[in-house]
Design an enzyme around this catalytic site. Structure first.
Site, PDB file in Angstrom:
ATOM      1  N   LYS A  39       0.595   9.407   5.660  1.00 28.25           N
ATOM      2  CA  LYS A  39       0.850   7.959   5.705  1.00 28.25           C
ATOM      3  C   LYS A  39       0.793   7.471   7.157  1.00 28.25           C
ATOM      4  CE  LYS A  39       5.840   8.868   5.882  1.00 28.25           C
ATOM      5  NZ  LYS A  39       7.077   8.953   5.078  1.00 28.25           N
ATOM      6  N   ARG A 136      17.505   4.668  -1.581  1.00 28.54           N
ATOM      7  CA  ARG A 136      16.279   3.891  -1.435  1.00 28.54           C
ATOM      8  C   ARG A 136      15.736   3.573  -2.827  1.00 28.54           C
ATOM      9  NH1 ARG A 136      13.424   6.335   4.046  1.00 28.54           N
ATOM     10  NH2 ARG A 136      12.019   7.218   2.521  1.00 28.54           N
ATOM     11  N   TYR A 266       7.434  -6.239  36.770  1.00 29.69           N
ATOM     12  CA  TYR A 266       8.270  -7.390  36.426  1.00 29.69           C
ATOM     13  C   TYR A 266       9.753  -7.139  36.673  1.00 29.69           C
ATOM     14  CZ  TYR A 266       4.107  -8.876  33.820  1.00 29.69           C
ATOM     15  OH  TYR A 266       2.845  -9.226  33.455  1.00 29.69           O
ATOM     16  N   MET A 314       2.867  -4.797  29.073  1.00 31.76           N
ATOM     17  CA  MET A 314       2.105  -4.748  27.827  1.00 31.76           C
ATOM     18  C   MET A 314       0.926  -3.778  27.902  1.00 31.76           C
ATOM     19  SD  MET A 314       0.268  -7.847  25.726  1.00 31.76           S
ATOM     20  CE  MET A 314       1.751  -8.819  25.605  1.00 31.76           C
TER      21      MET A 314
HETATM   22  C1  LIG Z   1       7.460  10.282   5.149  1.00 30.57           C
HETATM   23  C2  LIG Z   1       7.906  11.067   3.986  1.00 30.57           C
HETATM   24  C3  LIG Z   1       7.855  12.475   4.002  1.00 30.57           C
HETATM   25  C4  LIG Z   1       7.517  13.280   5.235  1.00 30.57           C
HETATM   26  O1  LIG Z   1       8.666  13.393   6.050  1.00 30.57           O
HETATM   27  P1  LIG Z   1       8.681  14.303   7.355  1.00 30.57           P
HETATM   28  O2  LIG Z   1      10.084  14.242   7.814  1.00 30.57           O
HETATM   29  O3  LIG Z   1       7.757  13.636   8.334  1.00 30.57           O
HETATM   30  O4  LIG Z   1       8.214  15.644   6.967  1.00 30.57           O
HETATM   31  C5  LIG Z   1       8.156  13.153   2.839  1.00 30.57           C
HETATM   32  N1  LIG Z   1       8.514  12.484   1.719  1.00 30.57           N
HETATM   33  C6  LIG Z   1       8.610  11.145   1.674  1.00 30.57           C
HETATM   34  C7  LIG Z   1       9.022  10.484   0.409  1.00 30.57           C
HETATM   35  C8  LIG Z   1       8.320  10.396   2.801  1.00 30.57           C
HETATM   36  O5  LIG Z   1       8.429   9.061   2.756  1.00 30.57           O
END
Ligand SMILES: *Cc1c(COP(=O)(O)O)cnc(C)c1O
Length: 374
Positions: A39, A136, A266, A314
């Site tokens: 992801k 969640r 800055y 930036m």
């Molecule tokens: C992002 C995520 C993972 C991976 O987690 P890591 O700590 O990066 O290994 C696994 N399961 C779910 C549901 C996630 O959202």
């Protein structure tokens, strides 16, 4: 490490060989299937290249947050099993089902949508997500009986295929995670009572995959660790046998000899205390270098480490290199593999009060990714 491409001002080098090796290592360590989590553009490393490297290392399935990310992987030609688990309200899963994407189902509504999206000759593959204490989005215990019964009914009708059942841990403490494992066991019993026998029971992400063997079940979902970074505050990548896959570099864009008392960047957070040389690094918060890492960030130039001087802006920041010979075009390394003497991404994370996950994931789109193998 190879030099920056001529004419390139900044780059994140992605060692795909390290990703494959990390997955292979975790596969052996855990003894179960690895679902590689790609992801958020593969935590900033590039989703498709990370997916291919993970599959090369023995991952058997890929995971992303949402259907848009999953469809992008299909468009990139990746046809491995692939699951998405965070959905827009009203998502129909029509395109996902047509492209053979597996759906993480967190509610009765999502189950109905997944069943409705089934093709005439192919049920929608689903993984039912259950709530075990993270607060969640899984199906809550009060609805397990009903949702599992409905899933079993749709399965008998050939509209869904329940490939998996899963949940996610909080990593709060070993006791909290063990309590979640027990709740997950109860969910598995409740699913079995409705006639479900999913092949893949998966609970652990990187942290528990490494630290809590009883959470491994049939598969572990590995994100941060496959990119070679530690999910623990008190254990390094090297201690876990992992190799960081990303190194972030820039070419020094300007150098300037200045007198004592020169204000830098800055707000003049930094003033030089003697004659010195300032080197300009063309990376800023637009590129994911946190502005609040202005104190504590550091870069390596020519084998020496220099701290950030003044505010990160930036597009750029300044380092004070003293009397060391630094020239325009020299390579400045922000982070890489500490076992090779390179700065650790955790130095930047600590400086910014965050975690390694956030630093690599937020490296911005102006930074070209270059695939390397070292
Ligand atoms: C992002 C995520 C993972 C991976 O987690 P890591 O700590 O990066 O290994 C696994 N399961 C779910 C549901 C996630 O959202």
């Amino acid at each position: 490490m190879t030099a920056l491409h001529p004419g390139e001002m900044r780059e994140a080098a992605i060692d795909v060989g390290a990703i494959s090796a990390n997955v292979r290592h975790l596969r052996r360590l855990t003894g179960v299937e690895v679902l590689a989590v790609v992801k958020a553009d593969g935590y900033g490393h590039g989703a498709a290249r990370s997916a291919l490297a993970a599959l090369d290392g023995g991952a058997t399935r890929l995971g992303v947050a949402d259907v848009t990310e999953a469809l992008a992987l299909r468009r990139a030609g990746i046809d491995a099993p692939l699951v998405a688990w965070l959905h827009a309200p009203g998502e129909t899963f029509a395109e996902a089902a047509a492209r053979g994407i597996e759906i993480g189902v967190s509610s009765a509504d999502q189950l109905l949508a997944a069943a409705s999206a089934a093709l005439a000759d192919r049920p929608t593959a689903i993984h039912v997500k259950v709530e075990t204490g993270l607060g969640r989005n899984g199906v809550p215990p009060a609805e397990w009986g009903h949702v599992f019964a409905e899933a079993a009914r749709w399965e008998r009708l050939g509209r869904v295929r329940v490939v998996g059942i899963f949940s996610h841990l909080s990593n709060t403490s070993e006791a909290d995670d063990r309590a979640a494992v027990r709740r997950f066991d109860e969910a598995l019993l409740a699913a079995a009572a409705q006639g479900l026998a999913p092949r893949l029971r998966h609970l652990a992400a990187s942290h528990a995959a490494i630290a809590l063997p009883e959470a491994r079940f049939d598969a572990v979902r590995i994100g941060i660790a496959m990119y070679g970074l530690s999910p623990f505050a008190d254990r390094t990548s090297a201690e876990l046998g992992l190799r960081p896959a990303m190194s972030l570099r820039a070419a020094v864009a300007a150098v300037r000899r200045v007198p004592a008392g020169q204000g830098v960047s800055y707000g003049y957070l930094h003033r030089t205390d003697s004659d010195t040389t300032l080197a300009l690094i063309p990376l800023g918060y637009a590129d994911g270098i946190p502005r609040n890492a202005s104190a504590g960030g550091a870069v390596r130039i020519g084998g020496r480490v220099f701290p950030v001087a003044g505010r990160i802006a930036m597009d750029q920041f300044v380092v004070d290199v003293g009397d060391h010979p630094v020239a325009v075009g020299d390579e400045a390394l922000l982070f890489g593999d500490p076992t090779l003497g390179e700065p650790a991404v955790e130095t930047w994370a600590d400086a910014a009060g965050t975690i390694n996950y956030e630093i690599v994931t937020r490296i911005g789109p102006r930074v070209p990714r270059r695939q390397v193998t070292r």
